[in-house]
Scaffold this motif. Structure first.
Motif, PDB file in Angstrom:
ATOM      1  N   ILE A  98      -1.573  13.994  -7.879  1.00  0.00           N
ATOM      2  CA  ILE A  98      -1.942  13.421  -9.179  1.00  0.00           C
ATOM      3  C   ILE A  98      -0.727  13.144 -10.058  1.00  0.00           C
ATOM      4  O   ILE A  98      -0.683  12.145 -10.775  1.00  0.00           O
ATOM      5  N   GLY A  99       0.282  14.009  -9.984  1.00  0.00           N
ATOM      6  CA  GLY A  99       1.508  13.794 -10.770  1.00  0.00           C
ATOM      7  C   GLY A  99       2.189  12.502 -10.335  1.00  0.00           C
ATOM      8  O   GLY A  99       2.618  11.689 -11.168  1.00  0.00           O
ATOM      9  N   GLU A 100       2.250  12.304  -9.031  1.00  0.00           N
ATOM     10  CA  GLU A 100       2.871  11.104  -8.474  1.00  0.00           C
ATOM     11  C   GLU A 100       2.047   9.854  -8.837  1.00  0.00           C
ATOM     12  O   GLU A 100       2.608   8.792  -9.108  1.00  0.00           O
ATOM     13  N   LEU A 101       0.733  10.019  -8.862  1.00  0.00           N
ATOM     14  CA  LEU A 101      -0.132   8.894  -9.246  1.00  0.00           C
ATOM     15  C   LEU A 101       0.204   8.442 -10.665  1.00  0.00           C
ATOM     16  O   LEU A 101       0.395   7.245 -10.920  1.00  0.00           O
ATOM     17  N   ASP A 102       0.294   9.385 -11.564  1.00  0.00           N
ATOM     18  CA  ASP A 102       0.588   9.067 -12.960  1.00  0.00           C
ATOM     19  C   ASP A 102       1.937   8.332 -13.066  1.00  0.00           C
ATOM     20  O   ASP A 102       2.060   7.319 -13.754  1.00  0.00           O
ATOM     21  N   ARG A 103       2.911   8.853 -12.307  1.00  0.00           N
ATOM     22  CA  ARG A 103       4.250   8.263 -12.338  1.00  0.00           C
ATOM     23  C   ARG A 103       4.225   6.812 -11.807  1.00  0.00           C
ATOM     24  O   ARG A 103       4.759   5.896 -12.417  1.00  0.00           O
ATOM     25  N   LEU A 104       3.513   6.626 -10.684  1.00  0.00           N
ATOM     26  CA  LEU A 104       3.449   5.285 -10.076  1.00  0.00           C
ATOM     27  C   LEU A 104       2.707   4.295 -10.975  1.00  0.00           C
ATOM     28  O   LEU A 104       3.065   3.114 -11.049  1.00  0.00           O
ATOM     29  N   LEU A 105       1.666   4.789 -11.649  1.00  0.00           N
ATOM     30  CA  LEU A 105       0.904   3.880 -12.522  1.00  0.00           C
ATOM     31  C   LEU A 105       1.755   3.414 -13.703  1.00  0.00           C
ATOM     32  O   LEU A 105       1.606   2.285 -14.181  1.00  0.00           O
ATOM     33  N   LYS A 106       2.650   4.304 -14.155  1.00  0.00           N
ATOM     34  CA  LYS A 106       3.571   3.892 -15.238  1.00  0.00           C
ATOM     35  C   LYS A 106       4.589   2.893 -14.694  1.00  0.00           C
ATOM     36  O   LYS A 106       4.830   1.846 -15.288  1.00  0.00           O
ATOM     37  N   GLU A 107       5.140   3.229 -13.526  1.00  0.00           N
ATOM     38  CA  GLU A 107       6.190   2.376 -12.933  1.00  0.00           C
ATOM     39  C   GLU A 107       5.674   0.967 -12.627  1.00  0.00           C
ATOM     40  O   GLU A 107       6.374  -0.019 -12.819  1.00  0.00           O
ATOM     41  N   ALA A 130       0.858  -1.201   0.000  1.00  0.00           N
ATOM     42  CA  ALA A 130       0.000   0.000   0.000  1.00  0.00           C
ATOM     43  C   ALA A 130       0.888   1.242   0.000  1.00  0.00           C
ATOM     44  O   ALA A 130       1.753   1.378   0.856  1.00  0.00           O
ATOM     45  N   ILE A 131       0.674   2.127  -0.975  1.00  0.00           N
ATOM     46  CA  ILE A 131       1.499   3.348  -1.084  1.00  0.00           C
ATOM     47  C   ILE A 131       0.610   4.576  -0.871  1.00  0.00           C
ATOM     48  O   ILE A 131      -0.440   4.709  -1.503  1.00  0.00           O
ATOM     49  N   ASP A 132       1.036   5.471   0.041  1.00  0.00           N
ATOM     50  CA  ASP A 132       0.290   6.712   0.301  1.00  0.00           C
ATOM     51  C   ASP A 132       0.907   7.857  -0.471  1.00  0.00           C
ATOM     52  O   ASP A 132       2.116   8.089  -0.368  1.00  0.00           O
ATOM     53  N   ILE A 133       0.072   8.587  -1.223  1.00  0.00           N
ATOM     54  CA  ILE A 133       0.599   9.768  -1.926  1.00  0.00           C
ATOM     55  C   ILE A 133      -0.314  10.986  -1.709  1.00  0.00           C
ATOM     56  O   ILE A 133      -0.927  11.491  -2.653  1.00  0.00           O
ATOM     57  N   ALA A 162      -9.831  10.061 -11.638  1.00  0.00           N
ATOM     58  CA  ALA A 162     -10.662   9.211 -12.505  1.00  0.00           C
ATOM     59  C   ALA A 162     -10.101   9.208 -13.926  1.00  0.00           C
ATOM     60  O   ALA A 162     -10.007   8.149 -14.566  1.00  0.00           O
ATOM     61  N   ALA A 163      -9.681  10.384 -14.405  1.00  0.00           N
ATOM     62  CA  ALA A 163      -9.173  10.474 -15.785  1.00  0.00           C
ATOM     63  C   ALA A 163      -7.884   9.659 -15.929  1.00  0.00           C
ATOM     64  O   ALA A 163      -7.722   8.908 -16.904  1.00  0.00           O
ATOM     65  N   ILE A 164      -6.992   9.789 -14.948  1.00  0.00           N
ATOM     66  CA  ILE A 164      -5.717   9.054 -15.022  1.00  0.00           C
ATOM     67  C   ILE A 164      -5.965   7.541 -14.932  1.00  0.00           C
ATOM     68  O   ILE A 164      -5.383   6.749 -15.668  1.00  0.00           O
ATOM     69  N   CYS A 165      -6.849   7.143 -14.018  1.00  0.00           N
ATOM     70  CA  CYS A 165      -7.147   5.712 -13.874  1.00  0.00           C
ATOM     71  C   CYS A 165      -7.758   5.159 -15.158  1.00  0.00           C
ATOM     72  O   CYS A 165      -7.439   4.049 -15.581  1.00  0.00           O
ATOM     73  N   ASN A 166      -8.623   5.948 -15.767  1.00  0.00           N
ATOM     74  CA  ASN A 166      -9.228   5.530 -17.040  1.00  0.00           C
ATOM     75  C   ASN A 166      -8.165   5.315 -18.101  1.00  0.00           C
ATOM     76  O   ASN A 166      -8.173   4.311 -18.807  1.00  0.00           O
ATOM     77  N   ARG A 167      -7.271   6.280 -18.163  1.00  0.00           N
ATOM     78  CA  ARG A 167      -6.198   6.220 -19.171  1.00  0.00           C
ATOM     79  C   ARG A 167      -5.324   4.984 -18.969  1.00  0.00           C
ATOM     80  O   ARG A 167      -4.916   4.333 -19.931  1.00  0.00           O
ATOM     81  N   HIS A 168      -5.069   4.649 -17.713  1.00  0.00           N
ATOM     82  CA  HIS A 168      -4.201   3.492 -17.433  1.00  0.00           C
ATOM     83  C   HIS A 168      -4.985   2.184 -17.306  1.00  0.00           C
ATOM     84  O   HIS A 168      -4.399   1.140 -17.059  1.00  0.00           O
ATOM     85  N   GLY A 169      -6.306   2.272 -17.416  1.00  0.00           N
ATOM     86  CA  GLY A 169      -7.135   1.073 -17.273  1.00  0.00           C
ATOM     87  C   GLY A 169      -7.054   0.465 -15.883  1.00  0.00           C
ATOM     88  O   GLY A 169      -7.009  -0.752 -15.711  1.00  0.00           O
ATOM     89  N   VAL A 170      -7.017   1.331 -14.863  1.00  0.00           N
ATOM     90  CA  VAL A 170      -6.877   0.877 -13.480  1.00  0.00           C
ATOM     91  C   VAL A 170      -8.169   1.191 -12.703  1.00  0.00           C
ATOM     92  O   VAL A 170      -8.817   2.203 -12.946  1.00  0.00           O
TER      93      VAL A 170
END
Ligand code: F0G
Length: 458
Positions: free
Chosen positions: A162-171, A139-142, A202-210
């Protein structure tokens, strides 16, 4: 006339006596409880600010509703009421009743989790983190950076970075179990989050399919902050704001013991048919049949009614402003607080209150003990006792903050109870330089704050 006084928008119909002991008696009780407030008897507590969970006073309408509870094993009328209410609020097709929030967590995170999986949140609540880690996942807190500076004013300090979320979803591509927005951010100081933040996630999760889930147990209180602080939101009702946030998510976990104004209950709401089917199987194996989960029919009636009452504008206004009333009085005394004041609790920054006590001597736990002995006020530490971990050498890695939470039960305490708490803090401030920390003498592997034993340092 516009009144300045915020009144409790209810009359008291039934009362429960409080026994008020002496300081000496409480010092002994605390020692007997190994300096852990979870091990105290509630009969020895004067003002119980340990939690706002399951401690609400139910309304006459809820009690009347309980008499109408339909206790049928399958297809209960009370279940239909609860399901209708939750579906209308969340716009989610699948509603699974559970006996409380963590039962819903065990089902969904047990299913989505497992070794190698990652979950990302603004801040995971302790049971959320424990259920995720118990499955073998991480579990990661951001929270946004502003969240860690307790004195900083920010309208939505509970937001996710949100920036960190995008980065973590890529990683962690391919390994993310879910992104969880905790509304409001309980372990992060009870701070609210904005609709814009939820939309961004929601937009980032949609983009990453998460999968995007809400941990929504205080979503009505969060709606108050959105309506009064966020641009273009003031025209919506509190309920419409909550509905809009639910519409952004793929699912929601709710402990009904908070904003649904009941003493026991919860649910898991999901949009996806396949995921829901898997979770319903787990629900039936571990909680109960799909039309009651872990709940009695009467509980489901009370939840359905509570979910209506919570959005009453008079109630919500009283709720948020009475929490603010306590926070402001404490702030005026110079008590270092998490600012701005959140909806369900006031959080004291114990690191600043007791700067001479290092994190590994648990300044928050020291304050918890002081509040109890001086005023019989039971609170809970949200710091290194709750979230501290040990490294390979066995050295404590402290939590980011050393907070003590004064969580206010809904519709339970009056203004004079609050004044009594403020008076206790006057004394706390006088003694602050003399207070010592504690050491842990016994602790379990998970959720150690519930059962750990402590000893004061001399
Ligand atoms: N999520 C959040 C944000 C919570 O605050 C809680 C409980 C849960 C999940 C778990 O729900 O207790 O019904 O199993 N919070 C309580 C508290 C215990 O004191 O803040 P539960």
């Amino acid at each position: 006339m516009q009144h300045k006084t915020i009144i409790e928008p209810f009359r008291i119909k039934s009362v429960e006596p409080i026994s008020v002991g002496t300081e000496a008696e409480r010092a002994q009780c605390l020692k007997d409880a190994h300096y852990n407030p979870f091990l105290l008897r509630s009969d020895n507590v004067v003002i119980d600010f340990m939690t706002d969970s399951g401690t609400s006073a139910m309304s006459a309408r809820q009690w009347a509703g309980m008499m109408e509870g339909d206790e049928a094993y399958a297809g209960s009328r009370s279940w239909e009421r609860m399901e209708r209410e939750v579906r209308d609020l969340t716009s989610m097709q699948h509603i699974l009743p559970t006996h409380q929030g963590r039962a819903a967590e065990r089902i969904i995170y047990g299913h989505l989790g497992g070794p190698g999986k990652i979950f990302i949140s603004n801040t995971h609540f302790d049971t959320t983190r424990a259920n995720i880690e118990f499955s073998g996942a991480t579990a990661i807190d951001i929270p946004i950076a502003e969240n860690k500076d307790t004195a900083l004013q920010h309208p939505f300090k509970g937001n996710m970075d949100i920036g960190e979320l995008d980065r973590l979803l890529k990683e962690h591509k391919g390994n993310v179990g879910a992104v969880i927005l905790t509304v409001t951010n309980n372990s992060g100081g009870g701070q609210p989050m904005s609709m814009a933040n939820a939309e961004g996630i929601a937009a980032i999760c949609n983009r990453h399919g998460v999968l995007f889930l809400l941990d929504c147990c205080r979503i009505a209180e969060n709606s108050w902050f959105i309506k009064h602080r966020e641009k273009d939101m003031e025209g919506l009702s509190y309920r419409e704001i909550a509905q809009r946030m639910f519409a952004l998510a793929d699912g929601a976990v709710m402990s009904a013991k908070k904003d649904a104004l009941v003493n026991m209950g919860g649910f898991l709401a999901l949009k996806d048919d396949t995921l829901a089917e898997a979770c319903i199987n787990l629900l039936i194996i571990t909680e109960g049949f799909a039309t009651y989960g872990g709940l009695a029919g009467r509980d489901m009636e009370a939840i359905a009614i509570g979910l209506q009452e919570i959005f009453d504008p008079h109630y919500l206004d009283y709720r948020i402003k009475s929490t603010l009333f306590l926070g402001k009085k404490m702030h005026d005394l110079g008590v270092p607080l998490m600012l701005p004041i959140g909806g369900h609790a006031v959080y004291v920054d114990a690191k600043k209150l007791y700067p001479h006590i290092p994190p590994h001597e648990y300044p928050g736990q020291a304050l918890v003990g002081e509040l109890y002995v001086l005023g019989g006020i039971r609170t809970v530490e949200i710091g290194s006792v709750m979230f501290g971990t040990y490294n390979a050498e066995g050295t404590l890695q402290p939590a980011p903050m050393e907070l003590v939470r004064l969580a206010i039960p809904r519709r339970v305490y009056t203004q004079s109870h609050i004044e009594y708490v403020v008076e206790t803090f006057e004394e706390i401030m006088k003694r602050r330089s003399r207070i010592r920390g504690l050491r842990i003498t016994k602790e379990p592997k998970f959720l150690r704050h519930f059962t750990a034993h402590f000893e004061p340092l001399s």
